[in-house]
Design a protein around this motif. Sequence first.
Motif, PDB file in Angstrom:
ATOM      1  N   SER A 126      -3.045 -28.651   2.572  1.00 59.47           N
ATOM      2  CA  SER A 126      -3.100 -29.083   1.171  1.00 59.47           C
ATOM      3  C   SER A 126      -1.722 -29.030   0.523  1.00 59.47           C
ATOM      4  O   SER A 126      -1.337 -29.930  -0.231  1.00 59.47           O
ATOM      5  CB  SER A 126      -4.080 -28.200   0.393  1.00 59.47           C
ATOM      6  OG  SER A 126      -5.388 -28.309   0.901  1.00 59.47           O
ATOM      7  N   ALA A 177       0.418 -31.821   1.844  1.00 61.55           N
ATOM      8  CA  ALA A 177       0.013 -33.087   1.236  1.00 61.55           C
ATOM      9  C   ALA A 177       0.594 -33.214  -0.165  1.00 61.55           C
ATOM     10  O   ALA A 177       1.035 -34.291  -0.575  1.00 61.55           O
ATOM     11  CB  ALA A 177      -1.511 -33.177   1.199  1.00 61.55           C
ATOM     12  N   ARG A 225       4.186 -34.224  -0.013  1.00 60.28           N
ATOM     13  CA  ARG A 225       4.440 -35.620   0.342  1.00 60.28           C
ATOM     14  C   ARG A 225       3.910 -36.608  -0.705  1.00 60.28           C
ATOM     15  O   ARG A 225       4.572 -37.595  -1.024  1.00 60.28           O
ATOM     16  CB  ARG A 225       3.800 -35.916   1.700  1.00 60.28           C
ATOM     17  CG  ARG A 225       3.944 -37.358   2.177  1.00 60.28           C
ATOM     18  CD  ARG A 225       5.401 -37.708   2.446  1.00 60.28           C
ATOM     19  NE  ARG A 225       5.546 -39.061   2.928  1.00 60.28           N
ATOM     20  CZ  ARG A 225       5.620 -40.132   2.140  1.00 60.28           C
ATOM     21  NH1 ARG A 225       5.542 -40.004   0.824  1.00 60.28           N
ATOM     22  NH2 ARG A 225       5.779 -41.333   2.666  1.00 60.28           N
ATOM     23  N   GLY A 261      -2.864 -33.155  -3.102  1.00 60.01           N
ATOM     24  CA  GLY A 261      -3.025 -31.814  -2.565  1.00 60.01           C
ATOM     25  C   GLY A 261      -4.246 -31.130  -3.130  1.00 60.01           C
ATOM     26  O   GLY A 261      -4.980 -30.440  -2.404  1.00 60.01           O
ATOM     27  N   LEU A 274      -7.549 -32.524  -1.456  1.00 60.13           N
ATOM     28  CA  LEU A 274      -7.783 -31.927  -0.142  1.00 60.13           C
ATOM     29  C   LEU A 274      -8.262 -30.483  -0.284  1.00 60.13           C
ATOM     30  O   LEU A 274      -9.153 -30.040   0.447  1.00 60.13           O
ATOM     31  CB  LEU A 274      -6.506 -31.971   0.699  1.00 60.13           C
ATOM     32  CG  LEU A 274      -6.102 -33.335   1.259  1.00 60.13           C
ATOM     33  CD1 LEU A 274      -4.778 -33.219   2.003  1.00 60.13           C
ATOM     34  CD2 LEU A 274      -7.187 -33.866   2.191  1.00 60.13           C
TER      35      LEU A 274
END
Length: 260
Positions: free
Chosen positions: A21, A24, A27, A33, A36
Amino acid sequence: MEARAFVLLKLALVGASVLLSSLAARRFGHAVGGTLAGLPMIVGPIMGFVLMQETPAHAGAIALATLACVPATIVHVLTFAWCARWGRRWGVALLTANAAFLSVGAALLALRLPPPLACAAALVSPALGALALPRRREPPAAVTIPRVELACRVAAAMAMAWCIVRSAGAAPAGFSGLLIAIPITGNVLPCFTLPRHGAAATVALLAGFVRGLLGFASFFVALHVGLAWVSPAAAYGFAWLCALLAALAVRAMGIKSVDR
């Protein structure tokens, strides 16, 4: 020795999910994030071990108790988000959010909602929660998260998970469900996000978390229903399939983050 290996494996799964998470968010931004993190990436594996150790009836009771607590998880998220919006420090937001969660969760368990009503409330509450979140603009963008902070996030989540793993399955079903419903990532991630990235980023994270909770609720509804009809293994696989379909449905419908 075997029990210790199981605990270590569970903690490793928790650490991996929190790390995923966070990466993520690095990115794609806080909202991704958070989405997730809201999915059953932690409690899913934990329930898998519960199914291996407990009877289907007891596991189904834990799943139902967890579903009854999903609205309390939404209250936790809303409380943390509004505390952040009002300029409260992360410690105050954390204590207030968890107090709200435990109070609402205990009240919901005491009500002993009929299974259909508990399932419906769990599936509807994420949509209602999304409407009640504060509106703050946080454009989706990569986030800077140092490696030291990543390690601290994982360590904090694993510490919380250790308490849950020690209790889930051994405690009465209602209490186990309340423990499983505690949002580990919903506690850990915003506590790191708020002081470093500010209130808008925290609201973006929690808005994504609310969307991910639709997959969480779908997982436990499918598990509860499936355990009454098929084998535990089939019910568990069906639950993961429903969680995945819920996540894909959110993306396909193009539900926008409330912070935009």
